[in-house]
Design an enzyme around this catalytic site. Structure first.
Site, short mmCIF file in Angstrom:
data_model
loop_
_atom_site.label_atom_id
_atom_site.label_comp_id
_atom_site.label_asym_id
_atom_site.label_seq_id
_atom_site.Cartn_x
_atom_site.Cartn_y
_atom_site.Cartn_z
N HIS A 82 3.05 -1.34 -7.85
CA HIS A 82 2.24 -2.55 -7.74
C HIS A 82 0.86 -2.38 -8.37
CE1 HIS A 82 5.42 -3.99 -5.02
NE2 HIS A 82 5.10 -5.11 -5.58
N HIS A 140 11.26 10.16 -1.61
CA HIS A 140 9.86 10.33 -1.25
C HIS A 140 9.53 9.57 0.03
CE1 HIS A 140 5.51 10.34 -1.33
NE2 HIS A 140 5.62 11.40 -2.11
N GLU A 170 8.22 11.01 3.48
CA GLU A 170 7.06 10.30 4.04
C GLU A 170 7.38 8.92 4.60
OE1 GLU A 170 3.76 10.50 1.23
OE2 GLU A 170 4.18 12.62 0.91
N HIS A 202 7.46 18.29 -4.11
CA HIS A 202 8.26 18.01 -2.91
C HIS A 202 9.60 18.74 -2.95
CE1 HIS A 202 5.61 15.17 -1.05
NE2 HIS A 202 5.57 14.41 -2.13
#
Ligand code: CO
Length: 257
Positions: A82, A140, A170, A202
């Site tokens: 976004h 993620h 997360e 990660h």
């Protein structure tokens, strides 16, 4: 436009994408931008300069480009996407910049894309996996409402194969929920794979790291044999093809009169 990665090895996933883009559009200049400021700053200290989306677009405008296809290499329409979209909007409204600037969707963006990504990621599971062995993808995850894409994706995997799971670091689904479900099933071995464009921080730490909090360690402590596959989604050609089709859609608008 990608989130970026500070792992040199992980960046080979980006090289794979660039190669495919150059093959499809040999006469079109290709530029990169990282949406993550943290990653850009980290790389800057190593002497590697990477543009933010705004910097990359400003340079292209100054250099006289008239048409730009921006392709998001994000997984979902979350915060990063976004933000990127507002930058693109900004350039769209600036006078005397580009004649046309279009932005291509991230990987998961509508119901049909979930189906497609499910299909290719099931194909990307290592061949040696037996049907009674489980697969856990690590996405993620985010506090952004678009996290629902991960939940929808997890549901689709489960529908196709009750031993294929998707969890997030997360967001949701959490590993805890997967553990609870695994308990009810007679599983000995689990394949752990990133559901992220690159196998970066990660994947190396939260997924496959040796600390007791990594998913590998947690699963091993529950008695499972764990096999990790450190391959980012952008390293699979069948996934890159989806981003490329999105890019193609943008470029086809340039050809319209
Ligand atoms: Co992160």
């Amino acid at each position: 436009m990608t989130f970026g990665s500070s792992y040199p090895k992980a960046r080979k996933a980006f090289e794979n994408i660039e190669e495919k883009v150059r093959q499809s559009y040999p006469n079109t200049p290709v530029r990169w931008a990282y949406t993550s400021k943290i990653i850009r700053n980290k790389l800057a200290k190593e002497g590697i300069d990477l543009d933010s989306p705004a910097e990359a677009l400003a340079k292209m405008a100054d250099q006289g480009f008239t048409r730009v296809a921006v392709q998001s290499l994000h997984i979902i329409r979350g915060c990063e996407y976004h933000d990127l979209r507002s930058v693109v909007q900004g350039f769209r409204f600036m006078q005397n910049r580009f004649d046309k600037i279009l932005i291509g969707s991230p990987l998961l963006n509508k119901p049909a894309s979930l189906e497609r990504v499910k299909k290719v990621m099931l194909e990307n599971i290592p061949e040696e996996r037996n049907p009674d062995e489980a697969v856990v993808f690590m996405g993620h995850g985010t506090h952004h409402p678009s996290n629902a894409f991960y939940q929808a994706m997890a549901y689709k995997f489960q529908q196709s194969d009750p031993l294929v799971y998707l969890g997030t670091v997360e967001g949701a689904p959490k590993l805890q929920a997967i553990l609870a479900d695994l308990k009810k099933k007679n599983v000995k071995r689990i394949y752990l794979l990133p559901f992220m464009s690159v196998a970066g921080d990660h994947a190396r730490n939260d997924l496959a790291g040796n600390s007791k909090n990594s998913w590998k360690s947690i699963l091993q402590s529950k008695g499972y044999q764990v096999k990790t596959v450190l391959k980012g989604m952008a390293e699979y050609d069948n996934v890159v093809r989806i981003w490329l089709e999105s890019l193609q859609k943008s470029i086809s608008h340039f050809e319209e009169r």
